[in-house]
Scaffold this motif. Sequence first.
Motif, PDB file in Angstrom:
ATOM      1  N   UNK A 181       0.810  -1.213   0.000  1.00 18.96           N
ATOM      2  CA  UNK A 181       0.000   0.000   0.000  1.00 18.96           C
ATOM      3  C   UNK A 181       0.850   1.272   0.000  1.00 18.96           C
ATOM      4  N   UNK A 182       0.187   2.403  -0.250  1.00 18.18           N
ATOM      5  CA  UNK A 182       0.904   3.647  -0.500  1.00 18.18           C
ATOM      6  C   UNK A 182       0.800   4.656   0.640  1.00 18.18           C
ATOM      7  N   UNK A 183       1.700   5.611   0.604  1.00 11.90           N
ATOM      8  CA  UNK A 183       1.857   6.705   1.576  1.00 11.90           C
ATOM      9  C   UNK A 183       2.673   6.217   2.798  1.00 11.90           C
ATOM     10  N   UNK A 184       3.100   7.212   3.618  1.00 22.00           N
ATOM     11  CA  UNK A 184       4.024   6.884   4.711  1.00 22.00           C
ATOM     12  C   UNK A 184       3.417   5.919   5.725  1.00 22.00           C
TER      13      UNK A 184
ATOM     14  N   UNK B 130      -2.268   7.428 -17.241  1.00 21.37           N
ATOM     15  CA  UNK B 130      -1.231   7.592 -16.212  1.00 21.37           C
ATOM     16  C   UNK B 130      -0.795   6.228 -15.670  1.00 21.37           C
ATOM     17  N   UNK B 131      -1.755   5.355 -15.453  1.00 16.75           N
ATOM     18  CA  UNK B 131      -1.405   4.013 -14.977  1.00 16.75           C
ATOM     19  C   UNK B 131      -0.535   3.300 -16.014  1.00 16.75           C
TER      20      UNK B 131
ATOM     21  N   UNK C   2      -5.883   3.704  -7.476  1.00 16.80           N
ATOM     22  CA  UNK C   2      -7.145   4.439  -7.598  1.00 16.80           C
ATOM     23  C   UNK C   2      -7.364   5.321  -6.367  1.00 16.80           C
ATOM     24  N   UNK C   3      -7.086   4.756  -5.210  1.00 16.57           N
ATOM     25  CA  UNK C   3      -7.252   5.524  -3.959  1.00 16.57           C
ATOM     26  C   UNK C   3      -6.278   6.701  -3.938  1.00 16.57           C
ATOM     27  N   UNK C   4      -5.091   6.500  -4.474  1.00 20.17           N
ATOM     28  CA  UNK C   4      -4.111   7.596  -4.524  1.00 20.17           C
ATOM     29  C   UNK C   4      -4.601   8.691  -5.468  1.00 20.17           C
TER      30      UNK C   4
ATOM     31  N   UNK D  48      -7.950  14.441 -11.767  1.00 22.74           N
ATOM     32  CA  UNK D  48      -7.565  13.454 -12.777  1.00 22.74           C
ATOM     33  C   UNK D  48      -8.828  12.732 -13.221  1.00 22.74           C
ATOM     34  N   UNK D  49      -9.204  12.912 -14.484  1.00 19.04           N
ATOM     35  CA  UNK D  49     -10.402  12.220 -14.957  1.00 19.04           C
ATOM     36  C   UNK D  49     -10.051  10.785 -15.357  1.00 19.04           C
TER      37      UNK D  49
END
Lengths: 337, 268
Positions: free
Chosen positions: A271-274, A316-317, A282-284, A308-309
């Motif tokens: 998972x992402x973030x610190x 981007x992915x 998607x959550x990001x 971001x649409x």
Amino acid sequence: MTFKKRMFFMVFIVGILACHKDHVSENLELEIPPHFPDIQYNLKDNAITNDKFNLGKKLFYDPILSADNTISCGSCHIQTSAFTHHGHSLSHGIYDRIGKRNSPPIMNLAWNNSFMWDGGIFNLDLLSISPITNHAEMDETLPHILQKLKSYPNYPSLFKNAFGQDSITGTLFLKALAQFMLMCTSTHSKYDSFILKKTELSPLELQGYQVFKNHCNVCHREPLFTNHEYLNNGLSISSFNDLGRGLITSNVNDNYTFKVPSLRNLSYTAPYMHDGRYLNLEAVFDHYSYGVQPTPNLAPILKNRIPLDSNDRKSLIAFLNTLNDKSFLFDTKLSAP
Amino acid sequence: MKNLIISSLFCIFIISSCTKDTNSTPEYNVNQQGKLSVEFDNIVGSNNLQLNTATYTNSSNQTFNVTKLKYFVSNFKFTNSVGAVYTQPQDSSYFLIDESKPNSSNLVFNLPEGQYNLVSFLVGVDSLRNTLDVSKRTGVLDVTGLASDMYWSWNSGYIFFNLEGTSSAITANNGLFQYHIGGFGGYNTVTPNNLKTIQLNLTARGAPIVKKSNINTPNIHLFVDVNKIFSAVNTISFNTTSIVHSSMLGIPLATNLAQIFTHDHTEN
């Protein structure tokens, strides 16, 4: 010169050449791609050799580095997850103690001059001491590890082979671990081949590259995909009020800022973030599109958020996937011995 | 001509004697070295510090005991009676005083003969040593050895002064207090700097006379009053301050720390 003498002389020369060749093949090289900046680590103080690297690797994967001999560095830094702890928002150390931050990747550290989410450590040689001694991680002491290493089979001779010294010292221990981490380089993604004009990106990937350049490149700067800064990206403040870099500098202007992480191998580092709060990209994207909170020291660039649409996200992915580097994830040189 | 020679000689005599005077007084030979020791005698108020067993009272009338007292002193400089400064070489200028190791509190220096009126030193480890390659951190500076409990691994830097103990005034953490004072000013960002330079004038209570021919090593006997950590400038109460592990929280303590060293006497 008699024939015998001549033969002896030739054997002697061949012997020297052989030795010389062996010596050369022993030295590994830290690969610096042409599109990368200079490294930050001072290799003069720790020239990489095969023996030192292999010793570092053995140490990295050895659970005797933890207080109860149960977890190694490799337990929370798994190679196939770009040396993160896949699926764990927060890593657990010995006795299932839970830490406060998401286990960061060990990747391209030679290009960094500060380490950890808060940048509290300014030299790669000193990095290992932190997880080793952290109560919630390995909870061991360096003097005790050195004592254990001295009494384990193999280690005294491995240290001697690597460093030419009879004693196992803390400095050598740290330098060996640093060598392993230095060699964890991820430089062979599709993106890298594209930049070096060895391959093409698909139209969708190119479209995503443009979205990236428009919205992401200021902080996640190429080619390392980080600007090495500490920024607040507007995450809501966590229950234990993690001040991030503010804890290191005691400067209120640094509160809630964390190191901008690299986007390389993003597919493998969820998972992402610190604190690992976002389980997928998607959550990001949702966060940057409408989730950014006006917390103290919010990075100015995020004040208007980054809408971001669905087209942006799709492309981007596709582009971010070009930053994946399987040759790094499955490099047997870096795998557990 | 004869007069000229005589006056020239006289001039030369004066010049040479002047030059000599700025270097040393007649009784000392600056080209010779003698020994000098500095003793760090840890006390609490008017009691000699005893680890673990003794109970003390701070300025807030709270009782406590001390389980650990360790601190770095470094960068020693000694100024003699004619103002010449002897600076201890960098590589042998770092000392770790540990109350549990009696031998650690008596530091011995070799320096030119003279009467020394001033001593100055740093409490802690200067920023240069704090940022050196790990291979240069040997002896008491070895973060994997003698200094392993005098180092912040998560915020690279030495702890300068480490006072730990327990107090009945503290309800959390089984009454534990930990005062870890550090902070060298930061490597790539400015952070609090808690390095304190201590300068002590030795003339009032006896300046040491350093001579090669000394039979006994002159000893500068310093008192280090732990109780002043709680009161010298800022009042530190266990009610509000029990665990200090950051340079910022350590600032009021470091201000007090600068006042805990006094010169009691010199044994010549």
